[in-house]
Design a protein around this motif. Structure first.
Motif, PDB file in Angstrom:
ATOM      1  N   ALA A 183       0.839  -1.199   0.000  1.00  0.00           N
ATOM      2  CA  ALA A 183       0.000   0.000   0.000  1.00  0.00           C
ATOM      3  C   ALA A 183       0.873   1.247   0.000  1.00  0.00           C
ATOM      4  CB  ALA A 183      -0.926   0.002   1.216  1.00  0.00           C
ATOM      5  N   ILE A 184       0.272   2.346  -0.429  1.00  0.00           N
ATOM      6  CA  ILE A 184       0.886   3.668  -0.355  1.00  0.00           C
ATOM      7  C   ILE A 184      -0.044   4.536   0.482  1.00  0.00           C
ATOM      8  CG2 ILE A 184       1.759   5.650  -1.645  1.00  0.00           C
ATOM      9  CD1 ILE A 184       3.247   3.050  -2.262  1.00  0.00           C
ATOM     10  N   ASP A 185       0.499   5.158   1.537  1.00  0.00           N
ATOM     11  CA  ASP A 185      -0.376   5.981   2.374  1.00  0.00           C
ATOM     12  C   ASP A 185      -0.471   7.408   1.846  1.00  0.00           C
ATOM     13  OD1 ASP A 185       1.848   7.442   3.229  1.00  0.00           O
ATOM     14  OD2 ASP A 185       1.858   6.642   5.262  1.00  0.00           O
ATOM     15  N   GLU A 186      -1.193   8.269   2.572  1.00  0.00           N
ATOM     16  CA  GLU A 186      -1.490   9.630   2.093  1.00  0.00           C
ATOM     17  C   GLU A 186      -0.258  10.518   2.014  1.00  0.00           C
ATOM     18  OE1 GLU A 186      -2.119   9.506   6.562  1.00  0.00           O
ATOM     19  OE2 GLU A 186      -2.482   8.205   4.832  1.00  0.00           O
ATOM     20  N   THR A 187       0.858  10.093   2.617  1.00  0.00           N
ATOM     21  CA  THR A 187       2.097  10.872   2.535  1.00  0.00           C
ATOM     22  C   THR A 187       2.986  10.406   1.392  1.00  0.00           C
ATOM     23  OG1 THR A 187       3.411   9.430   3.984  1.00  0.00           O
ATOM     24  CG2 THR A 187       2.021  11.100   5.049  1.00  0.00           C
ATOM     25  N   GLY A 188       2.564   9.351   0.695  1.00  0.00           N
ATOM     26  CA  GLY A 188       3.399   8.773  -0.354  1.00  0.00           C
ATOM     27  C   GLY A 188       4.329   7.697   0.168  1.00  0.00           C
ATOM     28  N   ARG A 189       4.185   7.327   1.442  1.00  0.00           N
ATOM     29  CA  ARG A 189       5.046   6.301   2.045  1.00  0.00           C
ATOM     30  C   ARG A 189       4.660   4.920   1.546  1.00  0.00           C
ATOM     31  NH1 ARG A 189       4.896   5.656   8.540  1.00  0.00           N
ATOM     32  NH2 ARG A 189       2.703   6.056   8.026  1.00  0.00           N
ATOM     33  N   PHE A 190       5.666   4.139   1.183  1.00  0.00           N
ATOM     34  CA  PHE A 190       5.450   2.751   0.796  1.00  0.00           C
ATOM     35  C   PHE A 190       5.211   1.915   2.050  1.00  0.00           C
ATOM     36  CE2 PHE A 190       7.300  -1.534   0.244  1.00  0.00           C
ATOM     37  CZ  PHE A 190       6.455  -2.009  -0.755  1.00  0.00           C
ATOM     38  N   CYS A 191       4.149   1.126   2.033  1.00  0.00           N
ATOM     39  CA  CYS A 191       3.776   0.322   3.201  1.00  0.00           C
ATOM     40  C   CYS A 191       3.760  -1.155   2.803  1.00  0.00           C
ATOM     41  CB  CYS A 191       2.398   0.734   3.718  1.00  0.00           C
ATOM     42  SG  CYS A 191       2.251   2.494   4.115  1.00  0.00           S
ATOM     43  N   SER A 192       4.816  -1.850   3.182  1.00  0.00           N
ATOM     44  CA  SER A 192       4.874  -3.285   2.930  1.00  0.00           C
ATOM     45  C   SER A 192       4.026  -3.998   3.976  1.00  0.00           C
ATOM     46  CB  SER A 192       6.324  -3.777   3.018  1.00  0.00           C
ATOM     47  OG  SER A 192       6.763  -3.755   4.375  1.00  0.00           O
ATOM     48  N   THR A 193       3.951  -5.317   3.857  1.00  0.00           N
ATOM     49  CA  THR A 193       3.195  -6.069   4.859  1.00  0.00           C
ATOM     50  C   THR A 193       3.885  -6.042   6.225  1.00  0.00           C
ATOM     51  OG1 THR A 193       4.201  -8.038   3.853  1.00  0.00           O
ATOM     52  CG2 THR A 193       1.901  -7.612   3.354  1.00  0.00           C
ATOM     53  N   GLN A 194       5.158  -5.647   6.272  1.00  0.00           N
ATOM     54  CA  GLN A 194       5.804  -5.460   7.572  1.00  0.00           C
ATOM     55  C   GLN A 194       5.048  -4.406   8.387  1.00  0.00           C
ATOM     56  OE1 GLN A 194       7.851  -7.681   8.354  1.00  0.00           O
ATOM     57  NE2 GLN A 194       9.876  -7.499   7.466  1.00  0.00           N
ATOM     58  N   LEU A 195       4.541  -3.379   7.713  1.00  0.00           N
ATOM     59  CA  LEU A 195       3.755  -2.341   8.376  1.00  0.00           C
ATOM     60  C   LEU A 195       2.281  -2.712   8.474  1.00  0.00           C
ATOM     61  CD1 LEU A 195       5.254   0.875   6.700  1.00  0.00           C
ATOM     62  CD2 LEU A 195       5.682   0.054   9.019  1.00  0.00           C
ATOM     63  N   LEU A 196       1.775  -3.404   7.452  1.00  0.00           N
ATOM     64  CA  LEU A 196       0.335  -3.665   7.386  1.00  0.00           C
ATOM     65  C   LEU A 196      -0.119  -4.786   8.320  1.00  0.00           C
ATOM     66  CD1 LEU A 196      -0.275  -3.453   3.517  1.00  0.00           C
ATOM     67  CD2 LEU A 196      -0.601  -1.659   5.232  1.00  0.00           C
TER      68      LEU A 196
ATOM     69  N   PRO B 107       0.718  -5.691  11.443  1.00  0.00           N
ATOM     70  CA  PRO B 107       0.291  -5.257  12.780  1.00  0.00           C
ATOM     71  C   PRO B 107      -1.078  -4.570  12.777  1.00  0.00           C
ATOM     72  CG  PRO B 107       2.609  -4.767  12.468  1.00  0.00           C
ATOM     73  CD  PRO B 107       2.088  -5.220  11.139  1.00  0.00           C
ATOM     74  N   LEU B 108      -1.360  -3.805  11.717  1.00  0.00           N
ATOM     75  CA  LEU B 108      -2.664  -3.148  11.612  1.00  0.00           C
ATOM     76  C   LEU B 108      -3.777  -4.176  11.424  1.00  0.00           C
ATOM     77  CD1 LEU B 108      -4.169  -0.431  11.472  1.00  0.00           C
ATOM     78  CD2 LEU B 108      -3.774  -0.446   8.994  1.00  0.00           C
TER      79      LEU B 108
ATOM     80  N   SER C 259      -2.005   7.765   9.239  1.00  0.00           N
ATOM     81  CA  SER C 259      -2.326   8.145  10.613  1.00  0.00           C
ATOM     82  C   SER C 259      -2.437   6.903  11.497  1.00  0.00           C
ATOM     83  CB  SER C 259      -3.630   8.944  10.645  1.00  0.00           C
ATOM     84  OG  SER C 259      -3.998   9.251  11.968  1.00  0.00           O
ATOM     85  N   LEU C 260      -3.066   5.845  10.975  1.00  0.00           N
ATOM     86  CA  LEU C 260      -3.205   4.611  11.738  1.00  0.00           C
ATOM     87  C   LEU C 260      -1.845   3.977  12.012  1.00  0.00           C
ATOM     88  CD1 LEU C 260      -6.269   2.952   9.930  1.00  0.00           C
ATOM     89  CD2 LEU C 260      -6.264   4.197  12.099  1.00  0.00           C
ATOM     90  N   LEU C 261      -0.976   3.988  11.006  1.00  0.00           N
ATOM     91  CA  LEU C 261       0.352   3.398  11.173  1.00  0.00           C
ATOM     92  C   LEU C 261       1.205   4.212  12.135  1.00  0.00           C
ATOM     93  CD1 LEU C 261       1.145   2.332   7.494  1.00  0.00           C
ATOM     94  CD2 LEU C 261       0.380   0.882   9.376  1.00  0.00           C
ATOM     95  N   ASP C 262       1.082   5.531  12.077  1.00  0.00           N
ATOM     96  CA  ASP C 262       1.829   6.386  13.013  1.00  0.00           C
ATOM     97  C   ASP C 262       1.400   6.113  14.457  1.00  0.00           C
ATOM     98  OD1 ASP C 262       3.216   7.514  10.940  1.00  0.00           O
ATOM     99  OD2 ASP C 262       1.993   9.324  10.823  1.00  0.00           O
ATOM    100  N   ASN C 263       0.097   5.945  14.654  1.00  0.00           N
ATOM    101  CA  ASN C 263      -0.404   5.642  16.004  1.00  0.00           C
ATOM    102  C   ASN C 263       0.134   4.302  16.507  1.00  0.00           C
ATOM    103  OD1 ASN C 263      -1.866   8.014  16.104  1.00  0.00           O
ATOM    104  ND2 ASN C 263      -3.785   7.074  15.431  1.00  0.00           N
ATOM    105  N   LEU C 264       0.203   3.326  15.587  1.00  0.00           N
ATOM    106  CA  LEU C 264       0.743   2.027  15.966  1.00  0.00           C
ATOM    107  C   LEU C 264       2.223   2.133  16.337  1.00  0.00           C
ATOM    108  CD1 LEU C 264      -0.643  -0.765  13.595  1.00  0.00           C
ATOM    109  CD2 LEU C 264      -0.738  -0.702  16.073  1.00  0.00           C
ATOM    110  N   GLN C 265       2.961   2.946  15.585  1.00  0.00           N
ATOM    111  CA  GLN C 265       4.390   3.103  15.853  1.00  0.00           C
ATOM    112  C   GLN C 265       4.624   3.775  17.207  1.00  0.00           C
ATOM    113  OE1 GLN C 265       7.198   5.512  13.206  1.00  0.00           O
ATOM    114  NE2 GLN C 265       7.732   3.419  12.677  1.00  0.00           N
ATOM    115  N   LYS C 266       3.791   4.733  17.550  1.00  0.00           N
ATOM    116  CA  LYS C 266       3.903   5.371  18.867  1.00  0.00           C
ATOM    117  C   LYS C 266       3.658   4.351  19.975  1.00  0.00           C
ATOM    118  CE  LYS C 266       2.412   9.953  17.297  1.00  0.00           C
ATOM    119  NZ  LYS C 266       1.302  10.947  17.302  1.00  0.00           N
ATOM    120  N   ARG C 267       2.758   3.423  19.688  1.00  0.00           N
ATOM    121  CA  ARG C 267       2.393   2.408  20.677  1.00  0.00           C
ATOM    122  C   ARG C 267       3.463   1.325  20.818  1.00  0.00           C
ATOM    123  NH1 ARG C 267      -3.189  -0.892  19.663  1.00  0.00           N
ATOM    124  NH2 ARG C 267      -2.840  -2.700  21.014  1.00  0.00           N
TER     125      ARG C 267
END
Length: 480
Positions: A265-278, A280-281, A377-385
């Motif tokens: 996936a690509i998020d609203e900032t243009g960040r590439f999101c592999s399943t490593q990020l997805l 946990p969500l 935003s969801l991924l950032d919240n997860l990273q803070k956690r």
């Protein structure tokens, strides 16, 4: 230049090679016959004799699928041939729906355009285990391959049946309402693969106001790149996503590989999101919102964040070698919430014991709509956690098999104990060589099962550490 075919040998998910060199019609028919014979042998007195046959959009894939239908018929089995190019998960779905012995899928998945191959699915729709592929290889060595029988092959709506099934598993009207309420825009990049147009068909014609699909036309060259959903191959999707974000829209980019079983996936900032990020969500959504039961299966190359978020929901985490067949094996032996690998494949316990990028995409949309927040935003919240974590992978092309053997021997006998001043606390040999420095900080060497590549993985608390560690690893491997 003289080319020599590699021996017929199955990798982590199927047999693949260069078309016209490794993969020829003669060799493919032999492998298809051996595979069908092994299916029939293992079925014993089972009443079914159907074998699903599918194919992707690669050069000659449809013609080869027709040919192996005749090979299956020669084994006194009944071939069911997809009427159009399909995703591999569509074939897994068809196996279950038709109570078939299994499926033979002509595809090279995410490999370069000049490649083709064969994936084998078992009676439950999952990739067959290693003992099955070993048995196929033994059949090829011992002979006894029956001749194909020419004839008319029944074609069926493999793609359409799968999409109808996915619609039934999701609350599509509620999903559409939620997407519009958010003002979410969705861009889908199928990378010219067989998942093209599928999201539009699932969400319906009324989705055109928020859904755009790119690179949908068949192109056996895949625009000149391997149809693998990596950041380096998704420039157009990233640019499209960023443009919509600049217009003030919450936006999500989705990418599928050539045969539709991998997602990024690509998020609203243009960040590439592999399943490593997805992943946990997904765990947070499936366990916390859907309240589904089961443990979590991860491959050894998966992020430590998977383990951390699973612990939050009191879920057991089981680690397995790279290759979804190992995850599928666990999905059939116990209750599993989900199983995922870093390369883009995710399977869900409430679906198939196999990867399905389309189902994953729908669940990702559902999780975004449920929280009314964009992906970033969801991924950032997860990273803070969970704490910050960065990941990357580098593929090193090997010059010959001797290079591979030297490196394998060195890592086995004398693995590094100090990397960039960091002490190695643990050496894990589950699949390749994984060097652990700390939680969320590790380096891993692993050889590809389908290509002459050394894959080097790293996760660290900062991206600078990832870059430095990968640079060291590249230099270390190159010297050997």
């Amino acid at each position: 230049m003289k080319f020599q075919a590699a021996p017929i040998k199955f990798g982590t998910d199927g047999w693949r090679g260069v078309l016209g060199v490794d993969i020829t019609i003669e060799r493919l028919i032999r492998v298809a016959v051996a595979s069908a014979q092994e299916m029939a042998y293992r079925a014993k007195n089972d009443s079914t004799n159907k074998v699903v046959i599918g194919y992707d959009r690669r050069f000659l894939a449809s013609e080869f699928a027709e040919a192996i239908a005749d090979a299956v018929r020669g084994c006194s089995l009944y071939p069911l041939l997809a009427d159009v190019s399909v995703t591999t998960p569509s074939c897994s779905w068809a196996v279950v729906e038709n109570n078939a012995l299994g499926a033979l899928v002509i595809t090279a998945s995410h490999n370069p355009p000049e490649w083709l191959g064969l994936k084998i699915k078992g009676p439950l729709g999952r990739s067959v285990e290693e003992d099955f592929t070993k048995a196929v290889e033994e059949r090829l060595l011992t002979g006894g391959i029956t001749a194909p029988i020419l004839g008319e092959t029944e074609k069926f709506s493999c793609r359409q049946n799968h999409l109808i099934g996915l619609k039934r598993k999701m609350d599509i009207p509620a999903l559409l309402i939620g997407i519009r309420a958010m003002g979410l825009k969705v861009i889908v990049d199928s990378m010219h693969g067989s998942a093209a147009g599928c999201m539009t068909e699932i969400l319906g014609n009324e989705s055109h106001d928020f859904l755009k699909e790119i690179r949908t036309k068949r192109d056996p060259l895949f625009g000149g790149n391997a149809p693998e959903p990596l950041a380096k191959n998704l420039d157009q999707l990233i640019v499209n996503t960023q443009e919509l974000a600049l217009e003030g829209h919450p936006v999500l980019g989705l990418a599928f590989d050539g045969d539709g079983d991998r997602i990024a996936a690509i998020d609203e900032t243009g960040r590439f999101c592999s399943t490593q990020l997805l992943i946990p969500l997904f765990i947070e959504h499936m366990a916390g919102v859907r309240n589904l039961p089961g443990c979590v299966i991860k491959t050894v190359s998966g992020s430590d964040c998977i383990r951390l978020i699973a612990k939050d929901f009191d879920r057991e985490v089981i680690e397995r070698p790279v290759g979804f067949k190992y995850i599928a094996q666990e999905m059939l032996s116990r209750k599993v919430l989900l199983g995922g690998e870093e390369s883009g494949g995710i399977g869900f316990g409430d679906h198939l014991p196999e990867r399905d990028a389309l189902y994953a995409a729908l669940l990702l949309l559902e999780s975004i709509v449920y929280r009314r927040k964009p992906l970033g935003s969801l991924l950032d919240n997860l990273q803070k956690r969970l704490g910050t974590s960065f990941y990357d992978r580098f593929d090193l092309l090997l010059s010959d098999n001797d290079s591979r053997q030297r490196l394998e021997k060195s890592l086995k006998i004398n693995p590094p104990l100090l990397v960039e001043g960091k002490k190695v606390k643990e050496v894990i040999e589950l699949d390749g060589c994984k060097l652990r420095f700390d939680e969320r900080h590790w380096l891993m060497f692993r050889f590809s099962g389908t290509e002459p590549l050394l894959r080097i993985y790293c996760e660290a608390p900062t991206y600078k550490e990832v870059e430095e560690t990968l640079a060291w690893a590249k230099n270390f491997a190159s010297q050997i």
